[in-house]
Design a protein around this motif. Structure first.
Motif, PDB file in Angstrom:
ATOM      1  N   ALA A  42       7.988  15.485 -57.582  1.00  0.00           N
ATOM      2  CA  ALA A  42       9.372  15.509 -57.106  1.00  0.00           C
ATOM      3  C   ALA A  42       9.793  14.215 -56.412  1.00  0.00           C
ATOM      4  O   ALA A  42      10.975  14.051 -56.100  1.00  0.00           O
ATOM      5  CB  ALA A  42       9.570  16.687 -56.148  1.00  0.00           C
ATOM      6  N   TYR A  43       8.839  13.306 -56.176  1.00  0.00           N
ATOM      7  CA  TYR A  43       9.168  12.116 -55.379  1.00  0.00           C
ATOM      8  C   TYR A  43      10.276  11.271 -56.004  1.00  0.00           C
ATOM      9  O   TYR A  43      11.276  10.953 -55.345  1.00  0.00           O
ATOM     10  CB  TYR A  43       7.924  11.245 -55.167  1.00  0.00           C
ATOM     11  N   ALA A  44      10.133  10.894 -57.271  1.00  0.00           N
ATOM     12  CA  ALA A  44      11.119  10.006 -57.899  1.00  0.00           C
ATOM     13  C   ALA A  44      12.511  10.644 -57.963  1.00  0.00           C
ATOM     14  O   ALA A  44      13.500  10.003 -57.602  1.00  0.00           O
ATOM     15  CB  ALA A  44      10.643   9.586 -59.290  1.00  0.00           C
ATOM     16  N   PRO A  45      12.644  11.904 -58.424  1.00  0.00           N
ATOM     17  CA  PRO A  45      13.974  12.523 -58.425  1.00  0.00           C
ATOM     18  C   PRO A  45      14.595  12.603 -57.030  1.00  0.00           C
ATOM     19  O   PRO A  45      15.799  12.367 -56.869  1.00  0.00           O
ATOM     20  CB  PRO A  45      13.702  13.932 -58.987  1.00  0.00           C
ATOM     21  N   VAL A  46      13.772  12.952 -56.017  1.00  0.00           N
ATOM     22  CA  VAL A  46      14.300  13.052 -54.648  1.00  0.00           C
ATOM     23  C   VAL A  46      14.677  11.668 -54.123  1.00  0.00           C
ATOM     24  O   VAL A  46      15.723  11.501 -53.483  1.00  0.00           O
ATOM     25  CB  VAL A  46      13.258  13.729 -53.712  1.00  0.00           C
ATOM     26  N   ARG A  47      13.835  10.683 -54.381  1.00  0.00           N
ATOM     27  CA  ARG A  47      14.147   9.310 -53.960  1.00  0.00           C
ATOM     28  C   ARG A  47      15.453   8.837 -54.583  1.00  0.00           C
ATOM     29  O   ARG A  47      16.300   8.241 -53.913  1.00  0.00           O
ATOM     30  CB  ARG A  47      13.004   8.378 -54.368  1.00  0.00           C
ATOM     31  N   ASP A  48      15.635   9.108 -55.869  1.00  0.00           N
ATOM     32  CA  ASP A  48      16.863   8.693 -56.545  1.00  0.00           C
ATOM     33  C   ASP A  48      18.073   9.445 -55.993  1.00  0.00           C
ATOM     34  O   ASP A  48      19.164   8.884 -55.873  1.00  0.00           O
ATOM     35  CB  ASP A  48      16.738   8.924 -58.056  1.00  0.00           C
ATOM     36  N   ALA A  49      17.873  10.729 -55.653  1.00  0.00           N
ATOM     37  CA  ALA A  49      18.968  11.516 -55.084  1.00  0.00           C
ATOM     38  C   ALA A  49      19.355  11.002 -53.703  1.00  0.00           C
ATOM     39  O   ALA A  49      20.513  11.132 -53.284  1.00  0.00           O
ATOM     40  CB  ALA A  49      18.559  12.991 -55.002  1.00  0.00           C
ATOM     41  N   MET A  50      18.394  10.417 -52.990  1.00  0.00           N
ATOM     42  CA  MET A  50      18.651   9.884 -51.642  1.00  0.00           C
ATOM     43  C   MET A  50      19.171   8.448 -51.669  1.00  0.00           C
ATOM     44  O   MET A  50      19.411   7.858 -50.610  1.00  0.00           O
ATOM     45  CB  MET A  50      17.372   9.928 -50.798  1.00  0.00           C
ATOM     46  N   GLU A  51      19.345   7.900 -52.855  1.00  0.00           N
ATOM     47  CA  GLU A  51      19.761   6.506 -52.993  1.00  0.00           C
ATOM     48  C   GLU A  51      21.019   6.163 -52.180  1.00  0.00           C
ATOM     49  O   GLU A  51      21.115   5.077 -51.603  1.00  0.00           O
ATOM     50  CB  GLU A  51      20.000   6.188 -54.471  1.00  0.00           C
ATOM     51  N   LEU A  53      21.791   6.968 -49.324  1.00  0.00           N
ATOM     52  CA  LEU A  53      21.430   6.712 -47.931  1.00  0.00           C
ATOM     53  C   LEU A  53      21.075   5.252 -47.684  1.00  0.00           C
ATOM     54  O   LEU A  53      21.022   4.801 -46.536  1.00  0.00           O
ATOM     55  CB  LEU A  53      20.238   7.596 -47.529  1.00  0.00           C
ATOM     56  N   SER A  54      20.854   4.494 -48.760  1.00  0.00           N
ATOM     57  CA  SER A  54      20.505   3.082 -48.621  1.00  0.00           C
ATOM     58  C   SER A  54      21.642   2.271 -47.998  1.00  0.00           C
ATOM     59  O   SER A  54      21.421   1.161 -47.509  1.00  0.00           O
ATOM     60  CB  SER A  54      20.139   2.493 -49.988  1.00  0.00           C
ATOM     61  N   GLU A  55      22.854   2.843 -48.014  1.00  0.00           N
ATOM     62  CA  GLU A  55      23.980   2.162 -47.375  1.00  0.00           C
ATOM     63  C   GLU A  55      23.832   2.166 -45.862  1.00  0.00           C
ATOM     64  O   GLU A  55      24.394   1.314 -45.172  1.00  0.00           O
ATOM     65  CB  GLU A  55      25.293   2.851 -47.752  1.00  0.00           C
ATOM     66  N   TYR A  56      23.077   3.152 -45.340  1.00  0.00           N
ATOM     67  CA  TYR A  56      22.942   3.304 -43.897  1.00  0.00           C
ATOM     68  C   TYR A  56      21.526   3.042 -43.389  1.00  0.00           C
ATOM     69  O   TYR A  56      21.323   2.796 -42.197  1.00  0.00           O
ATOM     70  CB  TYR A  56      23.337   4.736 -43.490  1.00  0.00           C
ATOM     71  N   LEU A  57      20.531   3.105 -44.290  1.00  0.00           N
ATOM     72  CA  LEU A  57      19.135   2.949 -43.898  1.00  0.00           C
ATOM     73  C   LEU A  57      18.473   1.858 -44.726  1.00  0.00           C
ATOM     74  O   LEU A  57      18.869   1.610 -45.863  1.00  0.00           O
ATOM     75  CB  LEU A  57      18.370   4.266 -44.113  1.00  0.00           C
ATOM     76  N   PRO A  58      17.431   1.217 -44.180  1.00  0.00           N
ATOM     77  CA  PRO A  58      16.675   0.245 -44.980  1.00  0.00           C
ATOM     78  C   PRO A  58      16.027   0.937 -46.174  1.00  0.00           C
ATOM     79  O   PRO A  58      15.684   2.122 -46.091  1.00  0.00           O
ATOM     80  CB  PRO A  58      15.608  -0.272 -43.994  1.00  0.00           C
ATOM     81  N   PRO A  59      15.835   0.246 -47.281  1.00  0.00           N
ATOM     82  CA  PRO A  59      15.243   0.863 -48.475  1.00  0.00           C
ATOM     83  C   PRO A  59      13.893   1.534 -48.216  1.00  0.00           C
ATOM     84  O   PRO A  59      13.625   2.613 -48.751  1.00  0.00           O
ATOM     85  CB  PRO A  59      15.093  -0.325 -49.440  1.00  0.00           C
ATOM     86  N   PHE A  60      13.050   0.899 -47.365  1.00  0.00           N
ATOM     87  CA  PHE A  60      11.737   1.500 -47.124  1.00  0.00           C
ATOM     88  C   PHE A  60      11.868   2.838 -46.412  1.00  0.00           C
ATOM     89  O   PHE A  60      11.065   3.756 -46.624  1.00  0.00           O
ATOM     90  CB  PHE A  60      10.844   0.543 -46.324  1.00  0.00           C
ATOM     91  N   ALA A  61      12.905   2.992 -45.549  1.00  0.00           N
ATOM     92  CA  ALA A  61      13.094   4.234 -44.816  1.00  0.00           C
ATOM     93  C   ALA A  61      13.465   5.374 -45.777  1.00  0.00           C
ATOM     94  O   ALA A  61      13.021   6.517 -45.596  1.00  0.00           O
ATOM     95  CB  ALA A  61      14.177   4.064 -43.753  1.00  0.00           C
ATOM     96  N   VAL A  62      14.279   5.067 -46.782  1.00  0.00           N
ATOM     97  CA  VAL A  62      14.656   6.076 -47.772  1.00  0.00           C
ATOM     98  C   VAL A  62      13.424   6.534 -48.552  1.00  0.00           C
ATOM     99  O   VAL A  62      13.239   7.732 -48.813  1.00  0.00           O
ATOM    100  CB  VAL A  62      15.720   5.514 -48.746  1.00  0.00           C
ATOM    101  N   LYS A  63      12.555   5.600 -48.886  1.00  0.00           N
ATOM    102  CA  LYS A  63      11.331   5.935 -49.617  1.00  0.00           C
ATOM    103  C   LYS A  63      10.405   6.801 -48.766  1.00  0.00           C
ATOM    104  O   LYS A  63       9.803   7.757 -49.255  1.00  0.00           O
ATOM    105  CB  LYS A  63      10.622   4.648 -50.050  1.00  0.00           C
TER     106      LYS A  63
END
Length: 245
Positions: A42-51, A53-63
């Motif tokens: 589920a990691y990749a689908p969830v990461r893509d769904a959280m994309e 959030l990258s407007e407000y958080l650093p990319p590593f935090a979203v991952k």
């Protein structure tokens, strides 16, 4: 026990034989089929769904958030298998079979017994998967920059997995030790009131360093396991059309 790797292996071989290293294997399979399938698949689908959030958080935090979310959900599903695996591995009575262990747990603690240590397990899973997937994802970027290999190159995945395995051991060892103590309580007794109580009692009796007891064997398990899992999941992501990690 606090003994080193060699004394522990020698004692186990002398007392229970070589098959003791595979105790609880059926429960381990059940755990991997439930917990690992969710946390990795589920990691990749969830990461893509959280994309967004990258407007407000650093990319590593979203991952890291995506890894924590999938790891936490997977650990709740797989907790019963984890409890029974721990009891099977620490059981020194050869006459108690896997079915009897389950029967004993239901008789002495009910269904709730299968969720012993679930708080520690969820915390462990969130930290482990956030570290594993986050560090792996970031390490691939550094490796590709340093070597010129592509992100899909097996060499990139293997070296990044090894780095992730080390950091996983650093962050997860304390949760592993606390979780094992909670799950290893006798089915008819309660030694700890919960995660915090177990943590305090452990530090008081054995010191802070005891939280990282078994660091080397944990890393020896995490490094090859993470490499195989991540290489496999990368191949599956590519086959089913998901973006590579």
């Amino acid at each position: 026990s606090g003994a080193g790797i060699r004394p522990t292996v020698s004692a186990l071989l002398a007392d229970e034989g070589v098959l003791a290293f595979w105790k609880g294997l059926p429960f381990a399979y059940g755990r991997e089929l439930s917990y690992t399938s969710i946390k990795l698949g589920a990691y990749a689908p969830v990461r893509d769904a959280m994309e967004p959030l990258s407007e407000y958080l650093p990319p590593f935090a979203v991952k890291f958030l995506a890894g924590a979310a999938t790891g936490g959900v997977g650990s709740v599903v797989g907790n019963p298998f984890d409890v029974m695996k721990t009891l099977a591995q620490t059981n020194k009575d050869r006459t108690v079979g896997l079915g009897q262990l389950v029967t004993n747990m239901l008789r002495d603690a009910g269904v709730a017994g299968f969720y012993r240590g679930v708080g520690a397990n969820v915390g462990r899973a969130c930290v482990l998967n956030a570290t594993k997937m986050g560090v792996y994802d970031m390490a691939k970027g550094y490796v590709t920059e340093a070597t010129g290999w592509s992100r899909k190159d097996v060499r990139t995945a293997a070296s990044s997995s090894f780095v992730a395995g080390f950091f996983m051991t650093c962050t997860v060892s304390p949760f592993d030790n606390i979780r094992t103590r909670l799950m290893n309580q006798p089915t008819d007794a309660k030694l700890y009131e919960g995660l915090a109580d177990c943590f305090v009692k452990t530090v008081k009796s054995d010191g802070v360093a005891s939280l990282w007891r078994g660091f080397v064997p944990i890393w020896a398990r995490f490094a090859p396991q993470a490499t195989l899992q991540l290489l496999t999941i990368e191949a599956l992501y590519g086959h089913f059309g998901f973006r590579s990690i």
